[in-house]
Design an enzyme around this catalytic site. Structure first.
Site, mmCIF file in Angstrom:
data_model
loop_
_atom_site.group_PDB
_atom_site.id
_atom_site.type_symbol
_atom_site.label_atom_id
_atom_site.label_comp_id
_atom_site.label_asym_id
_atom_site.label_seq_id
_atom_site.Cartn_x
_atom_site.Cartn_y
_atom_site.Cartn_z
ATOM 1 N N PRO A 1 0.822 -1.214 0.000
ATOM 2 C CA PRO A 1 0.000 0.000 0.000
ATOM 3 C C PRO A 1 0.854 1.261 0.000
ATOM 4 O O PRO A 1 1.904 1.319 0.646
ATOM 5 C CB PRO A 1 -0.768 -0.105 1.319
ATOM 6 C CG PRO A 1 0.173 -0.827 2.224
ATOM 7 C CD PRO A 1 0.901 -1.824 1.347
ATOM 8 N N GLY A 2 0.434 2.260 -0.734
ATOM 9 C CA GLY A 2 1.110 3.556 -0.719
ATOM 10 C C GLY A 2 0.112 4.633 -0.324
ATOM 11 O O GLY A 2 0.064 5.087 0.818
ATOM 12 N N ARG A 3 -0.724 4.977 -1.289
ATOM 13 C CA ARG A 3 -1.667 6.083 -1.111
ATOM 14 C C ARG A 3 -2.546 5.955 0.142
ATOM 15 O O ARG A 3 -2.759 6.940 0.851
ATOM 16 C CB ARG A 3 -2.569 6.151 -2.345
ATOM 17 C CG ARG A 3 -3.469 7.351 -2.377
ATOM 18 C CD ARG A 3 -4.500 7.245 -3.511
ATOM 19 N NE ARG A 3 -3.975 6.738 -4.738
ATOM 20 C CZ ARG A 3 -3.569 7.489 -5.771
ATOM 21 N NH1 ARG A 3 -3.674 8.794 -5.703
ATOM 22 N NH2 ARG A 3 -3.099 6.915 -6.858
ATOM 23 N N CYS B 1 4.215 28.848 -15.597
ATOM 24 C CA CYS B 1 3.837 29.280 -16.954
ATOM 25 C C CYS B 1 3.278 28.136 -17.787
ATOM 26 O O CYS B 1 3.881 27.720 -18.782
ATOM 27 C CB CYS B 1 5.045 29.876 -17.647
ATOM 28 S SG CYS B 1 5.746 31.180 -16.674
ATOM 29 N N GLU B 2 2.153 27.610 -17.362
ATOM 30 C CA GLU B 2 1.466 26.534 -18.081
ATOM 31 C C GLU B 2 -0.010 26.668 -17.729
ATOM 32 O O GLU B 2 -0.340 26.879 -16.556
ATOM 33 C CB GLU B 2 1.900 25.145 -17.567
ATOM 34 C CG GLU B 2 3.351 24.835 -17.657
ATOM 35 C CD GLU B 2 3.758 24.080 -18.918
ATOM 36 O OE1 GLU B 2 2.864 23.569 -19.629
ATOM 37 O OE2 GLU B 2 4.964 24.038 -19.187
#
Ligand code: LLP
Length: 392
Positions: free
Chosen positions: A250-252, A319-320
């Site tokens: 598990p991570g999240r 700047c995107e």
């Protein structure tokens, strides 16, 4: 469940005011709750108590060595995908015995570093061709994906393991994808893995481990993912009679809701009828909205007296046009200088951050009760150019 809560109109992480962290540390800054992390580890581990199991936290979700050290103290192993992640785990005091080194492509250097001359104990990653019904960029367990090998192919490989004198085959691994919010895909995969393991066992392959990967989702807004308890019981029930140690990656679900990105409003801007709230965090600090269209709740750090909201895009200074945290979202009427918490940012937040636009990477702090500790200082401009060389 997590430890971010309002008290007397102010947002706290555990017993620490977020406005205090912002004043001390500047913004943007990642703030993690140690109690939330610990509870998530315990709850997840507890969900598998009816079977022999090993929890190997997926380092990629959040790889700060202070956090890895806590996990090692709480008894987890680690799931890694690179030499760099191995280095972090060892630096944090993790035990190499409890490390799974996965990945679609390992370099010879990485293999040498990880094995240091030992005979590798391996699992083959089985691709069960199950649709996890999540974002396409984080789906991995279907035939069209680059991950793993199909079950028939894997069966052939297992049958021929005696031909591989340099490895010892000990397990079967599988990972369907990430942010999975229903049990269906897991159940489907469990059914076919179960069948697969039974076949291998009747082929005489001696297995010790079944690694079911990670992927259990969390609630970012209205999702209602299965609880770790339901997930754990389902996995345990489907695998109990196989007499294997069940490994989970598990991570999240461990770190996602244990962290926020704390940012400050720089200015408000109208473009025709469209309203923008420009904050000091950007897509380089948290790329999930830009990359996956992910939803993160936005909580004002000072509770607003008025319940009035305005519909705005919350954007960063990069700047995107992909540099946004929310689009056409109803947000509190915040003024420049006020603080905003970008919620559920503990997983794949800092670990996916970059220096784009030459923005120093932000600081990270870990709150424990009434105190907090800086676990990564904010980068300086000098840090930005440290590895670059000007010819003399
Ligand atoms: N095991 C393997 C083999 C994996 O590939 C992953 C995640 C995990 C475990 C942990 O999965 P989790 O429990 O965290 O879902 N950057 C994306 C997520 C990428 C996941 C990659 N693999 C995001 O921000 O949504």
């Amino acid at each position: 469940m997590h430890h971010f809560h309002y008290q007397d109109g102010e947002l706290y992480c555990e017993e620490v005011l977020l406005s205090r962290i912002a004043a001390d540390m500047g913004t943007p800054v990642y703030v993690y709750s140690e109690r939330t992390l610990e509870r998530h580890v315990r709850v997840f581990d507890d969900a598998f108590r009816s079977v022999p199991h090993l929890i190997c936290y997926a380092v990629k979700a959040n790889s700060n060595i202070n956090i890895l050290r806590r996990f090692a103290e709480w008894g987890t192993g680690f799931d890694i995908v690179s030499g760099g992640e191995l280095f972090r785990v060892l630096r944090a005091g993790g035990s190499a015995e409890k490390v799974i080194f996965a990945g679609v492509g390992k370099t010879a250097d990485e293999i040498r570093y990880a094995l240091a001359g030992k005979k590798a104990r391996i699992s083959i990653r089985a691709n069960p061709d199950v649709d996890p019904r999540t974002h396409p960029y984080i789906s991995t367990g279907m035939q069209k994906h680059k991950f793993g090998v199909s079950l028939p192919e894997a069966r052939d490989l297992y049958r021929n393991t005696r031909a591989f004198s340099n490895v010892e085959v000990v397990g079967v691994q599988c990972h369907l994808g990430s942010q999975i919010t229903e049990m269906g895909p897991f159940q489907e995969a469990l059914a076919s893995l179960r069948q697969f393991v039974l076949e291998l066992q009747s082929d005489g392959v001696a297995l010790k481990y079944l690694d079911f990967g990670g992927g259990l989702g969390i609630s970012y807004s209205t999702e209602e993912p299965p609880s770790p308890a339901v997930y754990g019981e389902t996995v345990a029930k489907a695998t109990k009679d196989l007499e294997l140690t069940i490994v989970l990656e598990p991570g999240r679900v461990i770190v996602g809701n244990a962290g926020i990105l704390l940012t400050r409003v720089l200015l408000k801007k109208n473009q025709g009828t469209k309203k923008f709230l420009v904050v000091d965090a950007g897509m380089n600090d948290l790329i999930r909205p830009a990359l996956y269209g992910s939803h993160h709740q936005l909580w004002p750090v000072r509770e607003q007296a008025s319940q009035k909201m305005e519909t705005a895009d919350v954007v960063g200074p990069v700047c995107e046009s992909a540099d946004f945290f929310a689009k056409d979202r109803d947000v509190a009427l915040l003024e420049p200088g006020e603080l905003l918490a970008i919620m559920s940012a503990g997983a794949y937040g800092f670990s996916l951050s970059s220096n784009y636009n030459s923005r120093p990477r932000v600081a990270e702090v870990l709150v424990t009760g009434k105190t907090y500790q800086v676990i990564r200082r904010r980068e300086t401009y000098e840090d930005l150019v440290r590895l670059e060389e000007l010819p003399s």
